[in-house]
Design an enzyme around this catalytic site. Structure first.
Site, mmCIF file in Angstrom:
data_model
loop_
_atom_site.group_PDB
_atom_site.id
_atom_site.type_symbol
_atom_site.label_atom_id
_atom_site.label_comp_id
_atom_site.label_asym_id
_atom_site.label_seq_id
_atom_site.Cartn_x
_atom_site.Cartn_y
_atom_site.Cartn_z
ATOM 1 C CG ASP A 188 1.323 31.027 50.637
ATOM 2 O OD1 ASP A 188 1.440 29.867 51.096
ATOM 3 O OD2 ASP A 188 1.387 31.279 49.425
ATOM 4 C CG HIS A 225 7.075 30.077 49.974
ATOM 5 N ND1 HIS A 225 7.546 30.259 48.697
ATOM 6 C CD2 HIS A 225 5.756 29.784 49.857
ATOM 7 C CE1 HIS A 225 6.550 30.084 47.833
ATOM 8 N NE2 HIS A 225 5.460 29.792 48.509
ATOM 9 N N GLY A 243 5.172 33.597 45.000
ATOM 10 C CA GLY A 243 4.822 34.319 43.783
ATOM 11 C C GLY A 243 4.030 35.575 44.087
ATOM 12 C CB ILE A 245 11.283 29.655 45.735
ATOM 13 C CG1 ILE A 245 9.961 28.923 45.999
ATOM 14 C CG2 ILE A 245 12.309 28.720 45.107
ATOM 15 C CD1 ILE A 245 9.273 28.394 44.755
#
Length: 287
Positions: free
Chosen positions: A187, A192, A210, A207
């Site tokens: 990903d 990120h 998830g 961040i």
């Protein structure tokens, strides 16, 4: 967004050859190996007797960052991961060749000022036997694409957790580099990694994925509910309620007593629920 195109859009099947080193890298991205004396952790990061973390089904045959394709006209900078679920049909091998078959199930319009919810599914097959290994369902929150209609059946939302103190708690500390390690499993969304992209999306710094938070919850489920045996985990479902920042401690709170175990994840430092409405189903230990 181009709703008409999304209704007939089909990602090409993704074939993924992977080796044990990738299985280890995925586990390292979840913080396995942080305790060099923990034999349970070692089983996921050492080639002798290696086991795959079941949530690796989320990253095997990952389609890449396709949501930014110009023809789809999705405001991709505002896209957030809302929910994720996986069902394990057969044990994920530590290496092999897998095929991901992707389809978009639905788009639910929440209104012009509320965005839209898109649900897609991946069927993960063993390339050689054609056995179905896992079914993965992903829900994306398209914050900038509401008021444009929808299609398909979004299904029921995950049920709320009990309003009570948890029956068990596990804390997992993360390191500041965790997102930079985890993204190597497929990903590559720059939110990120890049501070400037994160700021454009409304965050003061990058961040955590998830799916990495879900992987941390998977760690806790395997340890708390499966006696360290990942083959007992059959199903997990979560809702991503708040972003996680790399370096935070994640507290997994369990509620037991039903056919399935419910759980949530909390940022210890901010005392904030970051993953909610979790459900896990596990099989009984082998006789």
């Amino acid at each position: 967004m181009n709703l008409e195109l999304l209704q007939r859009f089909k990602l090409d099947d993704k074939n993924h050859d992977y080796r044990a080193s990738e299985t280890i890298l995925y586990a390292l991205g979840l913080g396995y190996g942080s305790d060099s004396t923990d034999e349970e952790q070692l089983a996921f990061v050492y080639e002798k007797g290696l086991k795959a973390v079941p949530s690796m089904c989320n990253t095997i045959a990952h389609p890449g960052f396709w949501i930014d394709r110009p023809e789809l006209d999705i405001d991709w900078v505002k896209v957030l991961h809302a929910e994720q679920a996986f069902e394990i049909h057969s044990t994920i091998p530590v290496e092999g060749r897998m095929r991901g078959d992707y389809s978009i199930l639905s788009v639910e319009d929440k209104g012009a000022d509320k965005g839209a919810i898109m649900k897609m599914q991946k069927k993960l097959y063993d390339h050689y036997s054609n056995d179905l290994c896992a079914t993965v369902t992903q829900t994306l929150f398209l914050r900038g694409d509401g008021g444009q209609g929808g299609f398909g059946d979004p299904g029921a939302a995950p049920a709320a957790l009990p309003d009570a103190e948890p029956d068990a708690v596990i804390d997992i500390a993360t390191i500041p580099q965790i997102a930079l390690i985890y993204r190597l499993s497929g990903d590559l969304n720059p939110i990120h990694a890049s501070p400037s992209v994160a700021r454009k999306a409304g965050f003061d710094r990058p961040i955590l994925h998830g799916l990495c938070t879900m992987g941390l919850a998977t760690r806790a489920v395997i340890s708390q509910l499966c006696g360290g045996d990942p083959s007992r985990l059959r199903f997990m479902e979560v809702r991503f309620s708040k972003p996680v920042f790399p370096g935070e401690t994640i507290r997994v709170e369990f509620y037991t007593g039903g056919d399935a175990v419910r759980f949530r994840c909390r940022s210890v430092e901010r005392d904030l629920v970051v993953l909610d409405r979790g459900t896990a189903r596990v099989s009984a230990p082998a006789a």
